[in-house]
Write an enzyme that holds these catalytic residues in place. Structure first.
Site, PDB file in Angstrom:
ATOM      1  N   GLY A 159       0.827  -1.207   0.000  1.00 45.81           N
ATOM      2  CA  GLY A 159       0.000   0.000   0.000  1.00 45.81           C
ATOM      3  C   GLY A 159       0.858   1.252   0.000  1.00 45.81           C
ATOM      4  N   ARG A 186      19.255  11.059  -4.241  1.00 46.13           N
ATOM      5  CA  ARG A 186      20.218  12.157  -4.171  1.00 46.13           C
ATOM      6  C   ARG A 186      21.375  11.842  -3.226  1.00 46.13           C
ATOM      7  NH1 ARG A 186      16.581  17.694  -4.977  1.00 46.13           N
ATOM      8  NH2 ARG A 186      16.187  17.263  -7.187  1.00 46.13           N
ATOM      9  N   CYS A 238       2.603  -8.408  -5.329  1.00 48.86           N
ATOM     10  CA  CYS A 238       3.040  -9.480  -6.226  1.00 48.86           C
ATOM     11  C   CYS A 238       3.014 -10.804  -5.481  1.00 48.86           C
ATOM     12  CB  CYS A 238       4.444  -9.173  -6.759  1.00 48.86           C
ATOM     13  SG  CYS A 238       5.093 -10.413  -7.887  1.00 48.86           S
ATOM     14  N   ASP A 282      -0.260   2.349   8.529  1.00 49.03           N
ATOM     15  CA  ASP A 282      -0.796   1.631   9.689  1.00 49.03           C
ATOM     16  C   ASP A 282       0.055   1.758  10.942  1.00 49.03           C
ATOM     17  OD1 ASP A 282      -2.965   0.792   8.249  1.00 49.03           O
ATOM     18  OD2 ASP A 282      -2.169  -1.198   7.812  1.00 49.03           O
ATOM     19  N   ASP A 329       2.416  -0.224  11.957  1.00 50.77           N
ATOM     20  CA  ASP A 329       2.303  -1.551  12.568  1.00 50.77           C
ATOM     21  C   ASP A 329       3.616  -2.338  12.609  1.00 50.77           C
ATOM     22  OD1 ASP A 329       2.473  -1.893   9.834  1.00 50.77           O
ATOM     23  OD2 ASP A 329       0.836  -3.348   9.704  1.00 50.77           O
ATOM     24  N   GLY A 369      -6.832   0.151   9.424  1.00 52.09           N
ATOM     25  CA  GLY A 369      -6.124  -0.508  10.516  1.00 52.09           C
ATOM     26  C   GLY A 369      -6.686  -1.901  10.738  1.00 52.09           C
ATOM     27  N   ARG A 408      -4.836   7.282   2.414  1.00 55.45           N
ATOM     28  CA  ARG A 408      -3.513   6.999   1.861  1.00 55.45           C
ATOM     29  C   ARG A 408      -2.939   8.178   1.079  1.00 55.45           C
ATOM     30  NH1 ARG A 408      -1.951   1.989   2.560  1.00 55.45           N
ATOM     31  NH2 ARG A 408      -3.430   0.250   2.652  1.00 55.45           N
TER      32      ARG A 408
END
Length: 319
Positions: A11, A25, A73, A127, A129, A170, A252
């Protein structure tokens, strides 16, 4: 190392672009080349590589999302796919990889490290988490996004004399609900870490009404239940006026906060310093405002500590 790759996975979170900018950079400033891997681990399998120069990351520090795009994926769980990704990256001259993402993304980085390909993980997930770091990139911005919505919802809840359930993201971690609930003055915060029955929730809201509250907010983490489900139960079981709002994926997006931009830049800078020394199998984070790094196996095995003190404080001040 002379050439490193960078990808964003899972995400998206506000501040990922700031981290990409810092990595690119910092690496170039240290005489290294940088290759962007597009669409997460899928890009490593599909050879979706592009060279990253100083100007390729201009004007992105303020942008949400990720310029490298992201995807999940499932094939990358397979050992043969991991080996193919390593072969593709080595063919492109990539000697180490920076992975920006959450727990699932770090599992992929862990697999690559275990197969001898150096990786460094940067925590990018709203999240919050991941147990080894105090904060993850995007968490503060997501909380601010939720808070802005909650403040507006409170206005209309007060006008109509109703209680509103606001569902935030969440699944297993209730930090977004906890922090925005405290900041938004919620009457009740419902999170996965605290087991509240529907009956207990009903009791709390009825007691709030009996104390003279004609409106209020319930902040609900999505991992507990759905806001609509809880609303229907309370409408059946009480005489209170109840509505539900699901904030969804707007959490998001958006321009990252000062905190997330600075954190992303510090973490990106530190990640490159590790790969420059040929150090992989690490994740970077922040503990008590200090940038730290841990062995990836150690970090992913750490149990997450729930902030009981904050939850108790929220209960007290919500009365």
């Amino acid at each position: 190392m002379n050439k490193i790759g960078i990808l964003t996975s899972g995400g998206d979170s506000p501040g990922m672009n700031a981290a990409i900018r810092a990595v690119v950079r910092t690496a170039i400033g240290n005489g290294m080349q940088v290759v962007g891997v597009e669409h997460g681990y899928r890009g490593a399998l599909d050879k979706s590589f592009r060279d990253m120069g100083m100007r390729s990351v201009s004007d992105i520090v303020q942008r949400g999302g990720t310029i490298l795009h992201t995807a999940r994926c499932m094939d990358f769980h397979k050992s043969e796919c991991q080996e193919q990704a390593i072969a593709n990256m080595r063919e492109a001259g990539i000697e180490g990889l920076v992975v920006i993402g959450g727990d699932g993304s770090f599992r992929g980085a862990q697999a690559l490290s275990n197969k001898g390909f150096p990786t460094v993980g940067i925590p990018g997930t709203i999240d919050n988490d991941l147990a080894y770091t105090d904060y993850t990139i995007g968490f503060h911005t997501a909380c601010n996004t939720c808070l802005e919505a909650i403040d507006k919802i409170r206005d209309t809840s007060s006008s109509h004399e109703r209680f509103t359930i606001v569902e935030v993201m969440g699944r297993h971690c209730g930090d977004i609900a906890l922090y925005t609930g405290i900041a938004g003055g919620a009457e009740l915060i419902i999170i996965p870490e605290v087991n509240l029955t529907f009956s207990e929730i009903k009791k709390t809201l009825i007691e709030a009404s009996q104390k003279g509250k004609t409106s209020g907010l319930v902040v609900l983490a999505e991992g507990v239940c759905g806001a609509e489900e809880l609303m229907r139960y309370l409408q059946r079981e009480t005489n209170l006026s109840i509505r539900a709002t699901v904030l969804g994926h707007q959490q998001r997006g958006g321009s990252p906060s000062v905190s997330d931009r600075v954190l992303a830049t510090r973490l990106g800078y530190h990640a490159v310093s590790l790969l420059k020394k040929d150090i992989g199998n690490r994740v970077v984070g922040v503990v008590k405002e200090k940038i730290v790094d841990f062995d990836i196996d150690e970090a992913l095995s750490m149990p997450r500590k729930f902030r009981k003190d904050l939850y108790r404080m929220a209960e007290v001040v919500s009365q």
